[in-house]
Design an enzyme around this catalytic site. Structure first.
Site, PDB file in Angstrom:
ATOM      1  N   ASN A   8      20.611   3.252  72.628  1.00 35.31           N
ATOM      2  CA  ASN A   8      18.988   3.696  73.332  1.00 35.31           C
ATOM      3  C   ASN A   8      18.195   3.767  72.551  1.00 35.31           C
ATOM      4  O   ASN A   8      18.632   4.988  71.673  1.00 35.31           O
ATOM      5  CB  ASN A   8      19.147   5.173  74.646  1.00 35.31           C
ATOM      6  CG  ASN A   8      18.060   5.452  74.911  1.00 35.31           C
ATOM      7  OD1 ASN A   8      16.618   4.633  74.511  1.00 35.31           O
ATOM      8  ND2 ASN A   8      17.238   6.664  75.686  1.00 35.31           N
ATOM      9  N   TRP A   9      17.341   3.219  71.917  1.00 37.95           N
ATOM     10  CA  TRP A   9      16.447   2.752  70.255  1.00 37.95           C
ATOM     11  C   TRP A   9      15.261   4.471  70.673  1.00 37.95           C
ATOM     12  O   TRP A   9      14.431   4.472  70.445  1.00 37.95           O
ATOM     13  CB  TRP A   9      15.642   1.875  70.118  1.00 37.95           C
ATOM     14  CG  TRP A   9      17.303   1.028  69.953  1.00 37.95           C
ATOM     15  CD1 TRP A   9      18.091   0.935  69.967  1.00 37.95           C
ATOM     16  CD2 TRP A   9      16.906  -0.092  69.845  1.00 37.95           C
ATOM     17  NE1 TRP A   9      18.787   0.025  69.707  1.00 37.95           N
ATOM     18  CE2 TRP A   9      18.239  -1.169  69.472  1.00 37.95           C
ATOM     19  CE3 TRP A   9      15.957  -1.278  69.305  1.00 37.95           C
ATOM     20  CZ2 TRP A   9      18.223  -2.337  68.921  1.00 37.95           C
ATOM     21  CZ3 TRP A   9      15.350  -2.857  69.198  1.00 37.95           C
ATOM     22  CH2 TRP A   9      17.227  -3.653  68.622  1.00 37.95           C
ATOM     23  N   LYS A  10      14.883   4.619  72.259  1.00 41.19           N
ATOM     24  CA  LYS A  10      14.619   5.619  72.520  1.00 41.19           C
ATOM     25  C   LYS A  10      12.798   5.294  72.214  1.00 41.19           C
ATOM     26  O   LYS A  10      12.703   4.230  72.072  1.00 41.19           O
ATOM     27  CB  LYS A  10      14.819   6.922  71.995  1.00 41.19           C
ATOM     28  CG  LYS A  10      15.549   7.931  72.684  1.00 41.19           C
ATOM     29  CD  LYS A  10      15.799   8.997  72.243  1.00 41.19           C
ATOM     30  CE  LYS A  10      17.238   9.523  72.907  1.00 41.19           C
ATOM     31  NZ  LYS A  10      18.047  11.041  72.903  1.00 41.19           N
ATOM     32  N   HIS A  95      17.076   9.478  82.859  1.00 44.12           N
ATOM     33  CA  HIS A  95      16.886  10.148  81.318  1.00 44.12           C
ATOM     34  C   HIS A  95      16.193  11.374  81.208  1.00 44.12           C
ATOM     35  O   HIS A  95      14.724  11.573  81.833  1.00 44.12           O
ATOM     36  CB  HIS A  95      16.475   9.077  80.129  1.00 44.12           C
ATOM     37  CG  HIS A  95      16.935   9.948  78.364  1.00 44.12           C
ATOM     38  ND1 HIS A  95      17.043  10.695  78.282  1.00 44.12           N
ATOM     39  CD2 HIS A  95      17.854   8.928  78.935  1.00 44.12           C
ATOM     40  CE1 HIS A  95      17.438  11.483  76.822  1.00 44.12           C
ATOM     41  NE2 HIS A  95      17.971   9.847  76.958  1.00 44.12           N
ATOM     42  N   GLU A  97      15.016  12.551  78.780  1.00 41.91           N
ATOM     43  CA  GLU A  97      13.954  13.459  78.082  1.00 41.91           C
ATOM     44  C   GLU A  97      12.183  12.377  79.277  1.00 41.91           C
ATOM     45  O   GLU A  97      11.510  13.400  78.782  1.00 41.91           O
ATOM     46  CB  GLU A  97      13.646  12.243  76.863  1.00 41.91           C
ATOM     47  CG  GLU A  97      14.281  13.139  75.896  1.00 41.91           C
ATOM     48  CD  GLU A  97      15.007  12.328  75.300  1.00 41.91           C
ATOM     49  OE1 GLU A  97      14.738  10.399  74.755  1.00 41.91           O
ATOM     50  OE2 GLU A  97      15.929  12.220  74.336  1.00 41.91           O
ATOM     51  N   GLU A 167      24.765  12.906  80.070  1.00 37.03           N
ATOM     52  CA  GLU A 167      24.361  13.255  79.069  1.00 37.03           C
ATOM     53  C   GLU A 167      24.138  14.284  78.815  1.00 37.03           C
ATOM     54  O   GLU A 167      23.334  15.010  79.178  1.00 37.03           O
ATOM     55  CB  GLU A 167      23.248  12.537  78.289  1.00 37.03           C
ATOM     56  CG  GLU A 167      22.685  10.787  78.092  1.00 37.03           C
ATOM     57  CD  GLU A 167      22.419  10.404  77.375  1.00 37.03           C
ATOM     58  OE1 GLU A 167      22.724   9.656  77.275  1.00 37.03           O
ATOM     59  OE2 GLU A 167      21.352  10.485  78.170  1.00 37.03           O
ATOM     60  N   GLY A 173      20.587  14.382  71.185  1.00 36.36           N
ATOM     61  CA  GLY A 173      19.638  14.606  69.431  1.00 36.36           C
ATOM     62  C   GLY A 173      20.102  15.821  68.138  1.00 36.36           C
ATOM     63  O   GLY A 173      19.045  16.545  68.088  1.00 36.36           O
ATOM     64  N   SER A 213      24.609  12.813  71.222  1.00 37.85           N
ATOM     65  CA  SER A 213      25.239  13.269  69.841  1.00 37.85           C
ATOM     66  C   SER A 213      26.815  12.410  69.318  1.00 37.85           C
ATOM     67  O   SER A 213      27.046  12.569  68.443  1.00 37.85           O
ATOM     68  CB  SER A 213      25.569  14.730  69.171  1.00 37.85           C
ATOM     69  OG  SER A 213      24.469  14.737  68.915  1.00 37.85           O
ATOM     70  N   GLY A 235      20.152   8.621  68.659  1.00 44.00           N
ATOM     71  CA  GLY A 235      20.457   8.721  66.925  1.00 44.00           C
ATOM     72  C   GLY A 235      21.046   7.166  66.374  1.00 44.00           C
ATOM     73  O   GLY A 235      20.541   7.195  65.612  1.00 44.00           O
TER      74      GLY A 235
HETATM   75  P1  13P Z   1      21.439  11.459  70.603  1.00 41.73           P
HETATM   76  O1  13P Z   1      23.002  10.132  70.656  1.00 41.73           O
HETATM   77  O2  13P Z   1      20.695  10.927  69.673  1.00 41.73           O
HETATM   78  O3  13P Z   1      21.929  12.277  71.194  1.00 41.73           O
HETATM   79  O4  13P Z   1      20.821  11.114  71.866  1.00 41.73           O
HETATM   80  C1  13P Z   1      21.623  10.874  73.394  1.00 41.73           C
HETATM   81  C2  13P Z   1      21.148   9.684  74.485  1.00 41.73           C
HETATM   82  O5  13P Z   1      20.252  10.708  74.636  1.00 41.73           O
HETATM   83  C3  13P Z   1      21.118   8.746  74.636  1.00 41.73           C
HETATM   84  O6  13P Z   1      20.504   7.609  75.372  1.00 41.73           O
END
Ligand code: 13P
Length: 258
Positions: A8-10, A95, A97, A167, A173, A213, A235
């Site tokens: 997931n490149w966000k 997600h 977020e 998650e 993150g 993470s 990340g």
């Molecule tokens: P991180 O790997 O940066 O903690 O993010 C996880 C995530 O939200 C994947 O969708």
């Protein structure tokens, strides 16, 4: 069953960088590996990347979200069917977020799951508790509540197109990962939930990914857990080397049980 490692490149990268990352990942993913690799770049790049991607049957593409509505007067939205029409095969839904920063309610998440499945996409449904819920012991209840809402009305046949991603919000993150035991415990509970609602065979065939993470140094231990079928990577998916090392860790975990 094959694992999934999804990147997931966000909201990261510009087009040139996205293309570089796609090329590096495509070159590095072995076509006879044991892991399905899914890439979820920012929506503006999806169409170009899908068209330009070198042929690699282990890699497919995902949206990071989609609309819960069908086509119509919804400025700024894009539908699951639009994603499908450009060659995207799955979509992240719910997600944390999106839920926390963009106000996606349980009802909206459920509408998006419905839209994804009706459009022929695999729904990668995210769930997970926040730190307060974990510390007060309410984490199982919270996750099962999310799944109950989001998967309401999903049939046995449709469950073949559902992937779950656990998650924990406190691990996203933050550099703080759930321990392998904590991940296994929740993944097992999620599988039991699927079993109660759709039966043992579907529970056994549903892939449950861990996210939060996850990196090359901890992926192996997490993927070795019996109810963990891969990862949703944030990340560490922004670096081809780290992401490929996580894909390798997934392949390795499957080779060990073969
Ligand atoms: P991180 O790997 O940066 O903690 O993010 C996880 C995530 O939200 C994947 O969708």
């Amino acid at each position: 069953m094959r694992n999934i490692v999804a990147g997931n490149w966000k909201s990261n990268k510009l087009m040139v960088e996205a293309r570089e990352l796609m090329v590096a990942v495509s070159k590095g993913v072995s076509i006879d590996g044991l892991t399905d690799v899914i890439l979820a770049p920012p929506a503006p790049f999806l169409s170009a990347l899908v068209l330009e991607a070198p042929e690699n049957k282990s890699i497919s593409w995902a949206g990071q979200q989609c609309s819960g509505y069908e086509m119509g007067a919804y400025t700024g939205e894009f539908t699951a069917s639009m994603l499908h029409s450009i060659g995207v095969r799955s979509v992240l839904i719910g997600h944390s977020e999106r839920r926390d920063k963009f106000g996606e309610s349980e009802e909206m998440v459920a509408m998006k799951v419905r839209s994804a499945l009706d459009s022929g996409l695999t729904a990668i449904l995210c769930c997970g508790e926040n730190l307060g819920e974990r510390e007060s012991g309410g984490h199982f209840t919270r996750v099962m509540e999310q799944l109950t809402h989001a998967l309401h009305g999903v049939s046995e046949t449709e469950m073949a197109d559902v992937v779950l991603a656990y998650e924990p919000i406190w691990a996203i993150g933050t550099g703080r990962t759930a321990s392998a035991d904590q991940a296994q415990e929740m993944h097992h509970a999620i599988r039991e939930f699927i079993k109660e609602n759709w039966g043992e065979m579907i529970a056994g065939n549903t892939r449950i990914l861990y996210g939060g993470s996850c990196k090359p140094s901890n992926a192996g231990e997490i993927f070795a857990q019996p109810d963990v079928n891969g990862g949703l990577i944030g990340g560490a998916a922004l670096s081809a080397a780290d992401f490929l090392a996580i894909v390798d860790a997934s392949d390795q975990s499957l080779r060990e049980i073969q």
